[in-house]
Write a protein that holds these residues in place. Structure first.
Motif, PDB file in Angstrom:
ATOM      1  N   GLY A  14      51.849  21.997  40.834  1.00  9.89           N
ATOM      2  CA  GLY A  14      50.772  22.583  41.585  1.00  9.89           C
ATOM      3  C   GLY A  14      49.781  21.583  41.019  1.00  9.89           C
ATOM      4  N   LYS A  15      48.404  22.018  41.443  1.00  7.14           N
ATOM      5  CA  LYS A  15      47.423  21.145  41.380  1.00  7.14           C
ATOM      6  C   LYS A  15      47.404  19.990  40.181  1.00  7.14           C
ATOM      7  CE  LYS A  15      44.488  24.626  41.236  1.00  7.14           C
ATOM      8  NZ  LYS A  15      45.402  25.855  41.502  1.00  7.14           N
ATOM      9  N   LEU A  16      47.696  20.431  39.043  1.00  2.00           N
ATOM     10  CA  LEU A  16      47.927  19.474  37.876  1.00  2.00           C
ATOM     11  C   LEU A  16      49.226  18.682  37.785  1.00  2.00           C
ATOM     12  CD1 LEU A  16      46.450  18.680  35.167  1.00  2.00           C
ATOM     13  CD2 LEU A  16      47.895  20.326  34.171  1.00  2.00           C
ATOM     14  N   ASP A  35      59.406  23.337  41.996  1.00  2.00           N
ATOM     15  CA  ASP A  35      58.603  24.299  42.183  1.00  2.00           C
ATOM     16  C   ASP A  35      59.096  25.573  42.689  1.00  2.00           C
ATOM     17  OD1 ASP A  35      55.080  24.229  41.796  1.00  2.00           O
ATOM     18  OD2 ASP A  35      55.896  25.864  43.109  1.00  2.00           O
ATOM     19  N   THR A  89      48.722  29.755  33.963  1.00  2.00           N
ATOM     20  CA  THR A  89      48.732  30.572  33.025  1.00  2.00           C
ATOM     21  C   THR A  89      47.249  31.163  33.427  1.00  2.00           C
ATOM     22  OG1 THR A  89      47.806  28.706  31.656  1.00  2.00           O
ATOM     23  CG2 THR A  89      49.813  29.539  31.083  1.00  2.00           C
ATOM     24  N   GLN A 101      54.744  33.079  33.605  1.00  2.00           N
ATOM     25  CA  GLN A 101      55.344  31.857  34.243  1.00  2.00           C
ATOM     26  C   GLN A 101      56.358  30.889  33.175  1.00  2.00           C
ATOM     27  OE1 GLN A 101      53.091  29.756  37.305  1.00  2.00           O
ATOM     28  NE2 GLN A 101      52.234  31.746  38.238  1.00  2.00           N
ATOM     29  N   HIS A 104      59.483  32.739  32.146  1.00  2.00           N
ATOM     30  CA  HIS A 104      60.387  32.800  33.466  1.00  2.00           C
ATOM     31  C   HIS A 104      61.059  31.337  33.234  1.00  2.00           C
ATOM     32  CE1 HIS A 104      62.007  33.746  37.160  1.00  2.00           C
ATOM     33  NE2 HIS A 104      62.012  32.380  37.455  1.00  2.00           N
ATOM     34  N   CYS A 125      50.392  23.337  30.139  1.00  2.00           N
ATOM     35  CA  CYS A 125      49.641  24.594  30.386  1.00  2.00           C
ATOM     36  C   CYS A 125      48.641  25.026  29.200  1.00  2.00           C
ATOM     37  CB  CYS A 125      50.459  25.750  30.753  1.00  2.00           C
ATOM     38  SG  CYS A 125      52.104  25.225  31.618  1.00  2.00           S
ATOM     39  N   THR A 126      47.630  25.513  29.668  1.00  2.00           N
ATOM     40  CA  THR A 126      46.569  26.238  28.647  1.00  2.00           C
ATOM     41  C   THR A 126      47.353  27.266  28.198  1.00  2.00           C
ATOM     42  OG1 THR A 126      45.081  25.369  29.995  1.00  2.00           O
ATOM     43  CG2 THR A 126      44.239  26.571  28.086  1.00  2.00           C
ATOM     44  N   GLN A 155      39.267  18.597  38.237  1.00  2.00           N
ATOM     45  CA  GLN A 155      39.714  18.706  39.717  1.00  2.00           C
ATOM     46  C   GLN A 155      38.793  17.999  40.548  1.00  2.00           C
ATOM     47  OE1 GLN A 155      41.421  22.195  41.122  1.00  2.00           O
ATOM     48  NE2 GLN A 155      41.654  23.097  39.191  1.00  2.00           N
ATOM     49  N   ARG A 266      37.137  30.444  31.284  1.00  2.00           N
ATOM     50  CA  ARG A 266      38.316  30.899  30.808  1.00  2.00           C
ATOM     51  C   ARG A 266      38.522  30.415  29.450  1.00  2.00           C
ATOM     52  NH1 ARG A 266      43.559  30.834  32.840  1.00  2.00           N
ATOM     53  NH2 ARG A 266      44.302  28.803  33.390  1.00  2.00           N
TER      54      ARG A 266
HETATM   55  N1  NAD Z   1      43.850  22.584  37.641  1.00  2.00           N
HETATM   56  C1  NAD Z   1      43.168  22.104  36.541  1.00  2.00           C
HETATM   57  O1  NAD Z   1      42.036  21.715  36.463  1.00  2.00           O
HETATM   58  C2  NAD Z   1      43.614  22.316  35.080  1.00  2.00           C
HETATM   59  C3  NAD Z   1      42.994  21.776  34.128  1.00  2.00           C
HETATM   60  C4  NAD Z   1      43.512  21.724  32.748  1.00  2.00           C
HETATM   61  C5  NAD Z   1      44.488  22.661  32.619  1.00  2.00           C
HETATM   62  N2  NAD Z   1      45.255  23.408  33.381  1.00  2.00           N
HETATM   63  C6  NAD Z   1      46.272  24.192  33.108  1.00  2.00           C
HETATM   64  O2  NAD Z   1      47.461  23.613  33.683  1.00  2.00           O
HETATM   65  C7  NAD Z   1      48.336  24.693  34.205  1.00  2.00           C
HETATM   66  C8  NAD Z   1      48.771  24.477  35.655  1.00  2.00           C
HETATM   67  O3  NAD Z   1      47.310  24.702  36.328  1.00  2.00           O
HETATM   68  P1  NAD Z   1      47.336  24.300  37.796  1.00  2.00           P
HETATM   69  O4  NAD Z   1      45.949  24.363  38.290  1.00  2.00           O
HETATM   70  O5  NAD Z   1      47.987  23.324  38.344  1.00  2.00           O
HETATM   71  O6  NAD Z   1      48.152  25.526  38.395  1.00  2.00           O
HETATM   72  P2  NAD Z   1      48.626  25.655  39.952  1.00  2.00           P
HETATM   73  O7  NAD Z   1      48.735  27.311  40.017  1.00  2.00           O
HETATM   74  O8  NAD Z   1      47.953  24.797  40.763  1.00  2.00           O
HETATM   75  O9  NAD Z   1      50.294  25.145  39.654  1.00  2.00           O
HETATM   76  C9  NAD Z   1      51.370  25.971  39.222  1.00  2.00           C
HETATM   77  C10 NAD Z   1      52.397  25.617  40.073  1.00  2.00           C
HETATM   78  O10 NAD Z   1      53.647  26.136  39.245  1.00  2.00           O
HETATM   79  C11 NAD Z   1      54.649  26.680  40.394  1.00  2.00           C
HETATM   80  N3  NAD Z   1      55.178  27.836  39.675  1.00  2.00           N
HETATM   81  C12 NAD Z   1      55.226  29.218  39.465  1.00  2.00           C
HETATM   82  N4  NAD Z   1      56.339  29.631  38.757  1.00  2.00           N
HETATM   83  C13 NAD Z   1      57.282  28.550  38.572  1.00  2.00           C
HETATM   84  C14 NAD Z   1      58.400  28.587  38.087  1.00  2.00           C
HETATM   85  N5  NAD Z   1      59.119  29.426  37.526  1.00  2.00           N
HETATM   86  N6  NAD Z   1      59.414  27.238  38.170  1.00  2.00           N
HETATM   87  C15 NAD Z   1      58.628  26.116  38.831  1.00  2.00           C
HETATM   88  N7  NAD Z   1      57.313  26.278  39.417  1.00  2.00           N
HETATM   89  C16 NAD Z   1      56.642  27.511  39.285  1.00  2.00           C
HETATM   90  C17 NAD Z   1      53.605  27.470  41.281  1.00  2.00           C
HETATM   91  O11 NAD Z   1      54.092  27.493  42.551  1.00  2.00           O
HETATM   92  C18 NAD Z   1      52.352  26.397  41.447  1.00  2.00           C
HETATM   93  O12 NAD Z   1      52.781  25.376  42.389  1.00  2.00           O
HETATM   94  C19 NAD Z   1      47.510  26.070  33.815  1.00  2.00           C
HETATM   95  O13 NAD Z   1      48.000  26.393  32.543  1.00  2.00           O
HETATM   96  C20 NAD Z   1      46.021  25.452  33.750  1.00  2.00           C
HETATM   97  O14 NAD Z   1      45.384  26.402  32.912  1.00  2.00           O
HETATM   98  C21 NAD Z   1      44.658  23.125  34.632  1.00  2.00           C
END
Ligand code: NAD
Length: 373
Positions: A14-16, A35, A89, A101, A104, A125-126, A155, A266
């Protein structure tokens, strides 16, 4: 002769995760991203993905050793020694993180049976402090190690922040695994970050504590600024002087909107909860949150007093941070909403994606103007 690239799996792109996967690919790894979202995976593989995150589309276009899949079997095979997990998370109502997740994914990993050679699972993940130890105990019989390696990124700047981190935080399963993670970052980073190596629990606490400290700085600056305004003093001059003290530093010591976005608030709440679970009141976590809310109240009163009731109040962005499209916990949007609900005319200027999202949520409550950045 064809180059031999080491294979790395990233579960959750996803985003990260997608930024991390693309940075790994650029550093010379063969990366398979997994994904569950089929359309998204297809857009990545056809290189038609549209992303607001700077660099993602360009890095994807230039990538030659990155592919996405919905099939975890393509990512985890005999060649894959390192598996980064970057699924979401989300926060639960009590402030803790929902690890469903990750669980899973862990179930899928266990279905592969006991690995002949050790595979290293690295959680990006956090998580709640203590979770990675629990996961490590669960996966150990299958010959997986578990390490914790969270990211400190913003972001709108993820690709860059991953290339130039101040510190790389590693909650290592053991020294050998920690060395492997350092090796990855040495290839990926374009600077020389500090490697902060510790055990998993310490790293989980450190991640939350770092964000707590940053939010504490923001709340401190805003509350001193509010006080200065109330007393008739100059908030900017005061904060600039405070930030000039090298023991304090100027970053985040300025007067502005409160903190928001997907991480700061959070992480702060999760830290407070984790403290509570250990019988401790982490007062600074609570206070930081309370001050953030008080600051919004103060700003609301200020705007109501300063703007004549027939004047349009304009916001140059309402995402939590200019350049991002995220509305989560945005203090700018919260203020705009309170003013509009109080009957004020509020103009929201932002990029089309944000204007579209706000329109969908609040319709005619606001006036809108699309901007380029
Ligand atoms: N985005 C941020 O700015 C940021 C910063 C620091 C920490 N984090 C942490 O990083 C983690 C990810 O954040 P994010 O923003 O990228 O989340 P996101 O929701 O953008 O991405 C998560 C991805 O995981 C996929 N997914 C779900 N279940 C799955 C599975 N079983 N197998 C494979 N893929 C699966 C989803 O489809 C999604 O594309 C989180 O724990 C978040 O707290 C994010």
């Amino acid at each position: 002769m064809t180059e031999q690239r080491e294979k790395i799996a990233v579960l959750g792109i996803g985003k990260l995760g997608i930024c991390f996967a693309l940075n790994l690919e650029r550093s010379g790894y063969d990366v398979v991203g997994v994904d569950v979202d089929e359309n998204y995976v297809q857009a990545i593989n056809s290189k038609t993905l549209k992303s607001y995150e700077p660099g993602v589309e360009r890095y994807l276009q230039n990538s030659t050793h990155f592919k996405a899949t919905t099939n975890i079997n393509e990512a985890i095979d005999a060649e894959t020694a390192l598996v980064f997990i970057m699924v979401a998370t989300p926060s639960l109502p009590d402030g803790s993180y929902n690890h469903a997740q990750i669980e899973h994914v862990a179930e899928r990993l266990m279905q592969f049976g006991k690995q002949q050679f050790k595979k290293h699972i690295i959680i990006g993940c956090t998580t709640m402090p203590g979770y990675c130890d629990t996961l490590a105990a669960l996966l150990a019989p299958y010959n997986y190690t578990v390490s914790y390696n969270p990211e400190f990124i913003a972001q709108g700047n993820i690709i860059h922040d991953q290339q130039y981190p101040d510190q790389v935080l590693i909650g290592e399963a053991d020294k050998e695994t920690g060395d492997k993670i350092v090796e990855v970052y040495k290839k990926m980073c374009l600077n020389q970050p500090v490697y902060c190596r510790m055990n998993r629990l310490s790293a989980e606490i450190c991640k939350l504590a770092t964000n707590c400290f940053l939010t504490m700085k923001i709340s401190f600056a805003n509350s001193m600024g509010d006080f200065a305004i109330r007393a008739g003093a100059d908030p900017d001059k005061i904060l600039s002087a405070i930030g000039s003290d090298s023991r304090i530093g100027s970053k985040y010591i300025r007067y502005g909107f409160g903190f928001g976005g997907p991480c700061f608030s959070r992480d702060n709440r999760a830290l407070a909860l984790s403290g509570k679970q250990h019988g401790m009141d982490l007062h600074l976590s609570y206070a930081t949150d309370v001050v953030n809310k008080q600051h919004l109240d103060f700003q609301f009163k200020q705007y109501m007093e300063q703007y004549p009731s027939d004047e349009v109040i304009s916001f140059d962005h309402v995402s939590y941070k200019k350049g991002s499209v995220i509305l989560e916990e945005s203090q700018q949007l919260a203020l705009a909403l309170r003013l509009a609900r109080e009957g004020r005319k509020v103009l929201i200027k932002d990029v089309p994606a944000v204007v579209g999202a706000v329109k969908k949520l609040y319709g005619d409550l606001f006036l809108y103007e699309e901007s380029k950045d």
